[in-house]
Design a protein around this motif. Sequence first.
Motif, PDB file in Angstrom:
ATOM      1  N   ASP A 194    -140.456 -71.284 -88.890  1.00 24.60           N
ATOM      2  CA  ASP A 194    -139.366 -70.876 -89.779  1.00 24.60           C
ATOM      3  C   ASP A 194    -139.914 -69.939 -90.843  1.00 24.60           C
ATOM      4  N   PHE A 196    -138.637 -68.468 -94.603  1.00 23.50           N
ATOM      5  CA  PHE A 196    -137.655 -68.583 -95.678  1.00 23.50           C
ATOM      6  C   PHE A 196    -137.827 -67.388 -96.612  1.00 23.50           C
ATOM      7  N   ASN A 218    -138.501 -81.219 -93.978  1.00 21.12           N
ATOM      8  CA  ASN A 218    -138.108 -79.809 -93.918  1.00 21.12           C
ATOM      9  C   ASN A 218    -137.552 -79.415 -92.551  1.00 21.12           C
ATOM     10  N   THR A 220    -135.037 -77.803 -90.113  1.00 16.29           N
ATOM     11  CA  THR A 220    -134.159 -76.640 -90.223  1.00 16.29           C
ATOM     12  C   THR A 220    -133.254 -76.552 -88.998  1.00 16.29           C
ATOM     13  N   ASN A 221    -132.471 -75.486 -88.958  1.00 15.18           N
ATOM     14  CA  ASN A 221    -131.614 -75.252 -87.799  1.00 15.18           C
ATOM     15  C   ASN A 221    -132.405 -75.018 -86.520  1.00 15.18           C
ATOM     16  N   ASP A 238    -132.728 -75.545 -95.350  1.00 14.78           N
ATOM     17  CA  ASP A 238    -132.620 -74.241 -94.703  1.00 14.78           C
ATOM     18  C   ASP A 238    -131.922 -73.276 -95.645  1.00 14.78           C
ATOM     19  N   TYR A 240    -129.978 -71.075 -94.175  1.00 15.05           N
ATOM     20  CA  TYR A 240    -128.789 -70.837 -93.368  1.00 15.05           C
ATOM     21  C   TYR A 240    -127.997 -72.138 -93.315  1.00 15.05           C
ATOM     22  N   ASN A 264    -129.447 -77.538 -99.335  1.00 10.85           N
ATOM     23  CA  ASN A 264    -128.848 -76.364 -98.696  1.00 10.85           C
ATOM     24  C   ASN A 264    -127.677 -75.902 -99.557  1.00 10.85           C
TER      25      ASN A 264
END
Length: 372
Positions: A194, A196, A218, A220-221, A238, A240, A264
Motif C-alpha cells: 500500500d 499512502f 493497518n 486496507t482495501n 485507508d 480510500y 478513515n
Amino acid sequence: MCNCIFSIFNKLTHLRFSESSYENYVPLLFDFPSRRFSSSSLLVLNIKIQHFSQLLYVLDGRFSQLHTLIVDLINNVLSTDLIENKEKISNLKCFVLSCAWEISRYKDLLLPLIYRMSNIEKLSLYLTIYINDKFIDRNDLKKNIINHLPQLSMFTFDIRSLMFINNQMNLPSKKDIEETFRDFRYTKIISYVDYFLEKKMGQCHVFSYPSEMPYYQNITNNFPGGLYEYVRFISLYDEYPFEHEFFIKISQSFPFMEKLSLINYQSQKHKQSYELINDNYNSTIVKYNYLITLDIEKVHDDYIEEFLFNTKTYFHDNILIYINYKSLERVTHNFTRDVTRINCAKINKIFLFGEKNHSNSLQDYFPCATIY
C-alpha cells in the motif's frame, strides 16, 4: 513475585508468565533482575515483557536448559542502554517474537540477537518495522536471517515494513514482492503493498498463511481475505473509502475479533440505501459475534452509520465504544433516530471525544451505558 517463582517451584519445566488476553501482561518487576530469577530445569517459557532489555536478560544464561522461548514485546522502544552479551544461545531450538507496535533498529538490535541462536530450528517473527529504503521481502529475509541459521527447518512470519516516501522512483508493486517469494520452501506466503500519499508512507505486508498472530493492523482495501481464527484485535486504515462489502469480508475473515479500530475520513461512494438493506437483510448485515471494543473516533460519519445502523451491523451486548460526540449527535439525529437505537442500547461504556456540552437526551438514548 517473579524472583520467587523458581525458588518455590524448583523443578519447573514449563512456564507461561502472561495473561490470556492479548492486551494484558503480567509485569516483570525488574529492570536488572536478581539471579534468583533463574532455573536449571526450565525448558519452555511463554512471557510478555515490557522492554527489549528484559528479553536480553532472559537470554543471558540464567535458563541454561531453555529450548523454547515465546515472547510478546509490549513496548516498541528498543533501548540503546543494553547489556553486552555476544555468547551463543546454543540450547534454544524454538524462538517466537511478536510486537503489536512499530519498531525500529531491526538490523542493529534484533538481528544480532537472532544470530546468537546458532541451533535454532523453528523461528517465528511477528513484527512491524520501520525501514529506510527497501521493503522486507524474501531477498532480505534470506540474506539477513535464513543464511545465518543453518539448522532452521521452520520459519513463519508476519512482517509489515513501513517506509517514508520522498519522491522515490520505481517503488515496488505487489507483483514485485510476490515474485521474490516464488518457490519459498518454508510456508505459503501472502503479500501486498500500500502507498499512502497523504501520509507519504508505504507499507509492505508479507506473512505466512495460515497465521497465528493475535492482531492484524493497518488493514486496507487491498486486504486479500482469508481466515484468521487467532486474531483478536484488528485496525483498519485507508485513504480510500471502505464500502459495506469490505466490512462483510472483514467479519468473515476475523470471526473471533474482540477489538476493532478504524481510521478513515473518506465518505463511502456506494452507500446502500436503507430500503435496499431492509429488503435483503440476512445477506448484507455484518455480524461481529465476539466484539467487545469498537474505536470509531477518527472516521467519517458514514462509518458510524455502518456500525450503529442495526440494518447494517449486528453485535452483542456490553460493547465499549470510542467516538466523537458531534459525529454521534449528527448520525443519531440528536439522539432520536430509530435505526441506530437498537445498537446504541447494546453499548455499556462510551468514551466521548470533542465537545463536552452533551445533550440531555444522550443518557436516555444509551440506557445501559456509562458515559465518560
